[in-house]
Design an enzyme around this catalytic site. Sequence first.
Site, PDB file in Angstrom:
ATOM      1  N   HIS A 255       0.840  -1.204   0.000  1.00  0.00           N
ATOM      2  CA  HIS A 255       0.000   0.000   0.000  1.00  0.00           C
ATOM      3  C   HIS A 255       0.876   1.255   0.000  1.00  0.00           C
ATOM      4  O   HIS A 255       0.690   2.160  -0.817  1.00  0.00           O
ATOM      5  CB  HIS A 255      -0.902  -0.041   1.237  1.00  0.00           C
ATOM      6  CG  HIS A 255      -1.796   1.132   1.408  1.00  0.00           C
ATOM      7  ND1 HIS A 255      -3.144   1.098   1.151  1.00  0.00           N
ATOM      8  CD2 HIS A 255      -1.554   2.402   1.839  1.00  0.00           C
ATOM      9  CE1 HIS A 255      -3.687   2.265   1.398  1.00  0.00           C
ATOM     10  NE2 HIS A 255      -2.736   3.083   1.827  1.00  0.00           N
ATOM     11  N   GLU A 256       1.829   1.301   0.910  1.00  0.00           N
ATOM     12  CA  GLU A 256       2.684   2.491   1.004  1.00  0.00           C
ATOM     13  C   GLU A 256       3.605   2.615  -0.207  1.00  0.00           C
ATOM     14  O   GLU A 256       3.946   3.732  -0.620  1.00  0.00           O
ATOM     15  CB  GLU A 256       3.493   2.452   2.301  1.00  0.00           C
ATOM     16  CG  GLU A 256       2.647   2.463   3.570  1.00  0.00           C
ATOM     17  CD  GLU A 256       1.674   3.633   3.647  1.00  0.00           C
ATOM     18  OE1 GLU A 256       1.937   4.679   3.028  1.00  0.00           O
ATOM     19  OE2 GLU A 256       0.640   3.497   4.330  1.00  0.00           O
TER      20      GLU A 256
END
Length: 480
Positions: A255-256
């Site tokens: 996600h990051e």
Amino acid sequence: MSGLESLRERLAELADLSSLGRLAAWDQRTMMPRAGAASRAQQLGALQRLAHERATSDDIGEWLQAIEADGDLGDVDRDVVRVARRDWDRQRRVPADLAAARVKAAAEGQAVWQDARARSDFALFAPALERNLVLAREYAACLDDGSHPYDALLADYDYGLTAARVQSIFGPLAQALPPLVAEAAAGPEAPDVAVPVEAQEVAVLGVLRQLGVREERWRVDVSPHPFSLALSTSDLRVTTRYTGMGLESVLAAVHEYGHALYESQIAPELARTNLGHGTSMSVHESQSKLWENHVARNRAFAPVIAGALAVGGVAVEAEAVHALVVRVRPSLIRVEADQLTYPLHIVMRFELERALIEGTLAVADLPAAWNEGMWRLLGVHVPDDAHGVLQDIHWAAGAFGYFPSYALGCLIAAQLWERMESELGAQDEALGRGDVEAIRAWLGEHVHRHGRRLDTEALVERVTGDPIDAEPFLRYATTV
């Protein structure tokens, strides 16, 4: 120097100050000794004051007036000036005393919220929330260019979107998604897979390396709440956290990565300008959700995760990995929600904060409205305030208008993925090999390179041919 040269020099200075602030914030959340908190707050405050003074000075207005009178600009400079005018006008319309009062109320609100959440006592937090609401309404009145006071708050995170537009997207979503959630949740239980932290650490680094993370441009660290920061297109920081025996750490890292990749592929000519970062919170969230939901949770990618786990000493079949990362179970806590129930958590928060801002929902009635919304949308009973209305920090920090970006990001991600596969073909074979080069390149060309030159909905329409639409996400929901 000409007005344009002076403006560009000031914007470069502001970009550098912003990068230094992000570096200090990254250090605070990853490596700084706890005792450094007080001095770091002073340092960040000094940077913020300096940046605000430089960003709202009379000089910028004079340069803009001179540039606009001349009118002979190239495409990039035209957008630099247009966005600079918009940013400067918005910041100048807010009195310094009000801006300071909002910062102070947010700091106090967060301190009270921490205590109230620990005690599960909403009444303790209510006065601080009331104060933040009063100030938010005053702030919105300064910037009231729309038909609803919420519009001005939303513009801080997604310029160009309105409360009415968001409602037109979320309304059908709230009707169509709960039955799909119920159907997915009724499916077979995912197998129990216990992954020790040591194996998770190996898997996180292995998966990120497969996605293109290299030490010369990236850092991967640990923080209590995962985040990413880009100090430049070649200095990218991502974090994850290890809190259990599952694969949340891998999903969080991917996600990051999506956030940081966005910043890394913005066109070089936009560096150190006001256009040189992501255009909005919704588009940023779409990039992280695309990689989390459509890559990491893709059945075709499961062998890549399984292979990374095997290097860490944990043998798990790819099908078991996939079942674990796509498991759907309605839950109380937003940050622990699965890929299908997550948008419903956000729809409810949007409904509530819009009503709070317009005054149709009283602060005292918020817990009951929260509990009703959780039951209506997710079929979940809320046992107490800590697991309900007090779980998020956003309202304590005065961040009204932020929540919609989380769900809009999920929808935009699905819309972009459909468009990408329509152009490139299905990515299953490539994902099975861990080959994401085509995905990275497509996103770089169609989404990332524009920076802030296109606002949220304009960007989505340019790339997909349609405005933001829930239907692609609903189609994705049927495949989970």
